[in-house]
Design an enzyme around this catalytic site. Structure first.
Site, PDB file in Angstrom:
ATOM      1  N   HIS A 168     -10.312  -4.900  10.217  1.00  0.00           N
ATOM      2  CA  HIS A 168     -10.788  -4.683   8.843  1.00  0.00           C
ATOM      3  C   HIS A 168     -12.137  -3.960   8.795  1.00  0.00           C
ATOM      4  O   HIS A 168     -12.806  -3.978   7.782  1.00  0.00           O
ATOM      5  CB  HIS A 168     -10.934  -6.023   8.116  1.00  0.00           C
ATOM      6  CG  HIS A 168      -9.628  -6.639   7.706  1.00  0.00           C
ATOM      7  ND1 HIS A 168      -8.609  -6.889   8.585  1.00  0.00           N
ATOM      8  CD2 HIS A 168      -9.172  -7.052   6.496  1.00  0.00           C
ATOM      9  CE1 HIS A 168      -7.591  -7.435   7.941  1.00  0.00           C
ATOM     10  NE2 HIS A 168      -7.902  -7.543   6.679  1.00  0.00           N
TER      11      HIS A 168
ATOM     12  N   GLU B 206       0.822  -1.214   0.000  1.00  0.00           N
ATOM     13  CA  GLU B 206       0.000   0.000   0.000  1.00  0.00           C
ATOM     14  C   GLU B 206       0.854   1.261   0.000  1.00  0.00           C
ATOM     15  O   GLU B 206       0.558   2.230  -0.698  1.00  0.00           O
ATOM     16  CB  GLU B 206      -0.941   0.004   1.208  1.00  0.00           C
ATOM     17  CG  GLU B 206      -2.057  -1.034   1.144  1.00  0.00           C
ATOM     18  CD  GLU B 206      -1.623  -2.448   1.473  1.00  0.00           C
ATOM     19  OE1 GLU B 206      -0.450  -2.649   1.885  1.00  0.00           O
ATOM     20  OE2 GLU B 206      -2.443  -3.370   1.337  1.00  0.00           O
TER      21      GLU B 206
END
Lengths: 336, 362
Positions: free
Chosen positions: A129, A60
């Site tokens: 998450h 990322e």
């Protein structure tokens, strides 16, 4: 006007912008062959090819940093971070680079970058998450953060974000992807930094954004029937810049407010809105500003506990009733 | 590196040969059959709605059993979220994994007693945690010359090919190297990071990355339990004697989906799957046991019966796991509690007490 889902509005807008401007390109994990974990990029690899729809390594910080570089050179990258939780890995690139390059290099390079990313719990994805951490980015000068709650805003704000010359974090929400609504056919970008009164009302202001703005509308319609009250809903749509005027103007008319957020209460966006109301509408207030947020725990994975921890329509209803009750006490009259 | 071909033929290797008794090889076979069966049963339970999600290990049995059985009781394992086979080797019953995926528990085993850290869901983070643990092992003098080697210990950290693109994993390589940490970086290269192929993570074979950080790297046939066992034993011994770290790339294949939320038919060809089926980790051991006459039909039937019993036990256990009580979400926010969290809990329990059903019942 067409009726479509939030997902479809995003997909169509990406396609429109990629057709319009050859400088628009997409980067992210699983966005090409797999067409995105939430299928926002479906069909785009087939139409635009690998040069403009890039499957990246599982890195990322890497793909966000690379997109910043591409943006500095004048491209308009739209990065997909699979969930906002994974943006934590790119925090340094976003906070210390994307948001600061324009200022720290004396305006020599702009960073016309869009980071599309969904937040939200309720999908049983576990504590790491399921977070709503848009606050981290809304905190940073140099960043813009938008958070549409319906398909029409998803389209107009994505158009605006892609055409904007600053880095924009574009917050989506897992629970909204299948939400349907009317979407204008024309490609006029929205205005980043402008809230919307999505339901005018006289009795109380409810301030929200993203998923909770949709919940607010549902509750408002229901309570009009069940409680006979007229709720005004302010959908912030943009967290930075923040449209304080629309919030203050609404509360000056209704004299009380409830603020909804999908994240934790302490130091949250609701606190900023409450302070805004205190600054701008203190003398108009008939009751303390109430906030509705999730339980201050890491979000449980167990379905029953996850549901209990997240703010619900019932929680919103209760907060509205409590606020109106205290308005009634202060005014010495019996408001339901 | 290979010691047992896909056809079940023993091949020699000058550096990593292994003496294996019939008993030991039968044990490895049994381990692999049982963890595969537990994996298939858990996958089916997810499909029946009994688990929220499942992370299949199908195809990676040899890599995990080889590595897991190479570890001594004192060695420490840091898993990702797919290491059900390693968990088995550390003595963790497959029923204990179900609670995590059903959402009734957070992993009920004691990490220090089992020497098996809780599963890590975030990609690659555990590599840095493992390096820190291994540095502690070194600073505490649990490795190296002069140390009673029976008492020495090391750490194994498990991660996948996709994780090697993460910053954390590369920082773990740096730290492990400069502190000579007794850590085995055990990468199961199963060729796919959800939909992204190996080519999207690296231009060179992953094991070759180790040389850039200054420690040895080796690729092993991850579908060969003997080779994996031999190489991991060697790597652990290197670490215990002060020559760590070591990178092992176990070359294998994820035969099923990334998780039950994934559909691999969208991005990879059935041909590839068929080719890897011929390299099955269990079939080659079965063929070799047959050929050596180390096991007969009765033995294989007995293992099959045992795996049926395990599957039945999993099904039965899964459905009687208790739903967590409502106060559970507040009970582990702070180690010693917090007045703010307690206030929230009390408020919530008071609220629930207004109802006949609290949501905890089924």
């Amino acid at each position: 006007m067409s009726i479509m889902t939030y997902r479809q509005a995003l997909r169509d807008t990406l396609r429109t912008e990629m057709r319009r401007d050859p400088d628009v390109l997409l980067l992210g994990e699983e966005i090409g062959v797999f067409e995105g974990s939430y299928k926002i990029t479906a069909g785009l690899l087939a139409e635009f090819g690998e040069k403009r729809v890039r499957d990246t390594p599982i890195a990322e910080e890497g793909f966000t940093g690379a997109a910043i570089g591409a943006a500095m050179l004048g491209l308009r990258p739209v990065v997909e971070i699979m969930t906002i939780n994974f943006s934590l890995l790119a925090l340094d690139q976003i906070v210390n680079h994307a948001a600061k390059i324009y200022g720290m290099f004396g305006g020599q390079a702009r960073v016309p970058l869009v980071i599309r990313t969904p937040g939200g719990g309720g999908q049983q994805l576990g504590a790491t998450h399921s977070q709503n951490i848009e606050l981290y980015y809304a905190f940073v000068p140099g960043m813009k953060v938008v958070a549409p709650s319906n398909p029409a805003d998803a389209k107009s704000l994505l158009l605006a974000a892609i055409r904007d010359d600053d880095p924009v974090l574009f917050l989506e929400n897992l629970a909204l992807y299948n939400a349907k609504g009317e979407v204008p056919d024309d490609d006029t970008p929205g205005e980043i930094g402008r809230a919307a009164v999505t339901r005018p009302g006289r009795d109380i202001t409810v301030v929200a954004y993203s998923r909770m703005a949709a919940v607010a509308l549902t509750v408002a319609e229901r309570m009009a029937q069940t409680d006979g009250i007229d709720i005004e809903v302010v959908d912030l749509r943009s967290l930075r810049p923040l449209d304080r005027e629309t919030v203050v103007d609404s509360v000056r008319r209704t004299h009380c407010a409830v603020v909804l957020e999908d994240d934790w209460l302490t130091y949250g966006i609701g606190a900023e809105i409450a302070a805004t109301i205190s600054d701008g509408a203190f003398d108009w207030l008939d009751a303390p500003v109430r906030r509705v947020a999730m339980a201050e725990v890491p979000l449980p994975y167990a379905k029953t506990l996850e549901t209990a921890a997240l703010p619900s329509a019932d929680d919103v209803t209760t907060a509205i009733r409590q606020t109106l009750a205290s308005v009634g006490r202060r005014a010495g009259k019996d408001i339901p | 590196m290979q010691l047992l071909t896909p056809e079940g033929e023993r091949v020699a290797h000058p550096h990593f040969d292994i003496d294996i008794t019939p008993d030991e090889l039968r044990g490895l076979y049994r381990d692999m059959v049982l963890v595969r069966r537990a994996d298939r049963e858990s996958n089916a339970l997810q499909r029946q709605g009994q688990l929220g999600i499942w992370v299949p290990l199908l195809g990676q049995e040899a890599a995990q059993i080889g590595a897991g059985r190479a570890m001594r009781p004192r060695d420490m394992a840091f898993p990702s979220y797919r290491e059900h086979g390693v968990a088995w080797c550390r003595g963790i019953d497959p029923t204990e994994l179900l609670g995590i995926f059903r959402g009734t528990d957070h992993g009920s085993w004691d990490p220090m007693a089992t020497r098996f850290h809780p599963y890590t869901i975030v990609i690659g983070n555990q590599c840095l945690n493992a390096v820190g643990y291994a540095m502690g092992q070194r600073f505490d003098g649990r490795i190296g010359d002069g140390h009673d080697s029976a008492d020495a210990e090391a750490t194994v950290v498990f991660f996948g090919d996709g994780a090697t693109s993460q910053g954390d994993v590369n920082e773990a390589f740096v730290w492990g190297a400069v502190y000579d940490a007794p850590v085995v970086f055990f990468c199961q290269n199963n060729q796919w990071a959800i939909s992204e192929p190996m080519e999207r993570q690296s231009r060179i074979p992953l094991y070759q990355r180790a040389s850039g950080y200054g420690f040895p790297g080796i690729r092993v046939d991850g579908n060969d339990v003997l080779a994996t066992l031999a190489v991991t034993r060697w790597a652990l011994e290197e670490c215990r004697s002060g020559n760590g770290p070591v990178l092992i790339e176990a070359f294998t294949y994820r035969m099923d989906a990334h998780t039950t939320s994934d559909d691999p038919s969208r991005y990879r060809l059935a041909d590839e799957l068929e080719a890897w089926k011929l390299k099955d980790p269990i079939e080659r051991v079965k063929a070799y046991l047959h050929r050596q006459q180390w096991a007969d039909g009765d033995y294989f039937a007995e293992v099959e019966r045992e795996s049926d019993a395990l599957a039945a036990r999993l099904r039965e256990y899964c459905q009687r796991m208790p739903v967590p009580s409502a106060d559970r979400m507040f009970s582990e926010v702070y180690a010693n509690g917090s007045s703010a969290v307690s206030a929230q809990r009390d408020e919530f329990l008071t609220y629930l007490s207004q109802f006949e059903q609290t949501g905890g019942e089924r």
